[in-house]
Design an enzyme around this catalytic site. Structure first.
Site, short mmCIF file in Angstrom:
data_model
loop_
_atom_site.label_atom_id
_atom_site.label_comp_id
_atom_site.label_asym_id
_atom_site.label_seq_id
_atom_site.Cartn_x
_atom_site.Cartn_y
_atom_site.Cartn_z
N MET A 30 0.85 -1.19 0.00
CA MET A 30 0.00 0.00 0.00
C MET A 30 0.89 1.24 0.00
SD MET A 30 -3.46 -0.85 2.02
CE MET A 30 -2.88 -0.63 3.67
N LEU A 33 6.65 2.97 1.46
CA LEU A 33 7.57 1.84 1.57
C LEU A 33 8.74 2.12 2.51
CD1 LEU A 33 7.65 0.79 -2.20
CD2 LEU A 33 6.07 0.07 -0.39
N GLY A 36 11.39 -2.82 5.28
CA GLY A 36 10.68 -4.11 5.32
C GLY A 36 10.19 -4.48 3.93
N HIS A 37 9.58 -3.50 3.24
CA HIS A 37 9.13 -3.76 1.86
C HIS A 37 10.34 -4.05 0.97
CE1 HIS A 37 5.80 -1.05 3.33
NE2 HIS A 37 5.11 -2.07 2.88
N GLN A 61 -10.23 -2.28 2.58
CA GLN A 61 -9.75 -2.99 3.76
C GLN A 61 -9.68 -2.11 5.00
OE1 GLN A 61 -5.82 -3.83 1.74
NE2 GLN A 61 -5.05 -3.69 3.82
N GLU A 148 5.74 -11.41 7.35
CA GLU A 148 5.17 -12.15 8.50
C GLU A 148 4.71 -11.22 9.61
OE1 GLU A 148 8.08 -15.04 9.72
OE2 GLU A 148 7.40 -16.48 8.21
N ASP A 150 2.35 -9.14 9.32
CA ASP A 150 0.90 -9.31 9.22
C ASP A 150 0.64 -10.82 9.19
OD1 ASP A 150 -0.11 -6.52 8.91
OD2 ASP A 150 1.34 -6.56 7.29
N VAL A 176 11.04 -7.37 9.52
CA VAL A 176 12.26 -6.55 9.56
C VAL A 176 12.09 -5.54 10.68
CG1 VAL A 176 13.75 -4.98 8.26
CG2 VAL A 176 12.60 -6.87 7.08
N SER A 185 7.01 -0.49 10.10
CA SER A 185 5.62 -0.34 9.67
C SER A 185 5.45 1.04 9.07
CB SER A 185 4.70 -0.47 10.90
OG SER A 185 3.42 0.04 10.59
O1 PAF Z 1 -0.16 -5.77 3.83
C1 PAF Z 1 -0.54 -4.82 3.12
O2 PAF Z 1 0.17 -3.82 2.94
C2 PAF Z 1 -1.91 -4.89 2.47
O3 PAF Z 1 -2.83 -5.49 3.31
C3 PAF Z 1 -1.88 -5.56 1.09
C4 PAF Z 1 -1.49 -7.03 1.19
C5 PAF Z 1 -0.91 -4.83 0.18
C6 PAF Z 1 -3.27 -5.49 0.46
O4 PAF Z 1 -3.68 -4.16 0.29
#
Ligand code: PAF
Length: 281
Positions: A30, A33, A36-37, A61, A148, A150, A176, A185
């Site tokens: 989302m 970044l 971790g990403h 979501q 992990e 999430d 991370v 996060s």
């Molecule tokens: O983990 C996230 O950042 C979001 O839930 C995802 C998997 C990109 C879906 O929008």
């Protein structure tokens, strides 16, 4: 690296690559970044011929509209990071591109999605499954990468892939952390300096609880974590659950499972932070 905003253009790019037998890695994000990403993207780059990163703040979501409005949006900085990590495509569609009409599909994977986050964020995992399944249908990746941190989301996506069924390998990647232990996060950017310091107590407590668990029962360990967070300045515990890592169902004794994970959600001011620790694996 190419920035793509429409499904049509992305499909046109990927169809040719797929026909040429190339493997495609997908990292759904989302945006906003961080390192971790970057670790997910670097792993995807190492394991696939081509990597697509989606950068889309998925409205379906968010059960809290305030959270959606405040979600950081940093596409330019995201692109710079992704280019450096070796991604081939950034897919950053508009909300209308992804949801030209409301998505009425319902995903229900009880009891995986009714516990923990499912209890406190009704509809959240339905929204996650809506967007992730759409991304899977659009990109048709060979592998998809999820963190992990999430933990529950990863378990639900694995279940969705099993039941749909999608022929996609789901790769879970370790949390991370900052050097001092705080789990990375996108929400950390919303913490002020004092809250950032207070939030440290979450990972510190989890690490210490792993040590404590060596000589204490599961129930004692659970209470240890709850008491530490309840007594920590600036933190409000939403839940701490000790669960089987596969079924996400509560376990009450260390002997109950070979894979035991503690999952925690804590408010630091109005910022909701999650973390987890593996007690047994
Ligand atoms: O983990 C996230 O950042 C979001 O839930 C995802 C998997 C990109 C879906 O929008």
């Amino acid at each position: 690296m190419k920035l793509i905003q429409t499904i049509k253009e992305l499909r046109a790019e990927l169809d040719g690559l797929r026909k040429a037998g190339k493997t495609i890695g997908l990292v759904p994000t989302m945006g906003a970044l961080h390192a971790g990403h970057a670790s997910l993207v670097k792993r995807a780059v190492a394991e696939n011929d081509v990597v697509v990163v989606s950068d889309f703040v998925n409205p379906t979501q968010f059960n809290d509209q305030n959270d959606l409005l405040k979600y950081p949006r940093t596409l330019d900085a995201d692109c710079a990071l992704l280019e450096a990590c070796g991604a081939a495509y950034v897919f950053a569609p508009s909300v209308e591109e992804i949801y030209p009409e409301p998505d009425t599909r319902r995903f229900s994977y009880a009891p995986l999605d009714t516990v923990m986050e499912g209890k406190y964020r009704p509809g959240h995992f339905n929204g996650v499954c809506q967007i992730v399944s759409k991304l899977f249908l659009i990109v048709e990746p060979t592998r998809a990468y999820f963190g992990e941190k999430d933990f529950q989301q990863l378990a639900i996506i694995r279940e969705m892939v099993r039941r749909y069924p999608f022929a996609i390998e789901i790769v879970g990647c370790p949390i991370v952390r900052e050097a001092d232990g705080l789990a990375l996060s996108s929400r950390n950017t919303r913490l002020n300096a004092e809250q950032r310091q207070q939030a440290l107590q979450i990972s510190k407590t989890l690490f210490e609880s792993k040590e404590y668990a060596r000589t204490h029962t599961l129930e004692e360990t659970r209470r240890y974590v709850e008491n530490r967070i309840d007594n920590a300045e600036g933190l409000r515990l939403e839940y701490f659950e000790v669960v089987d890592g596969n079924t996400l169902q509560t376990v009450t004794q260390w002997e109950d499972s070979a894979y035991i994970v503690g999952c925690i959600t804590v408010f630091c001011g109005e910022v909701r932070l999650i973390d987890n620790i593996k007690y047994k694996e």
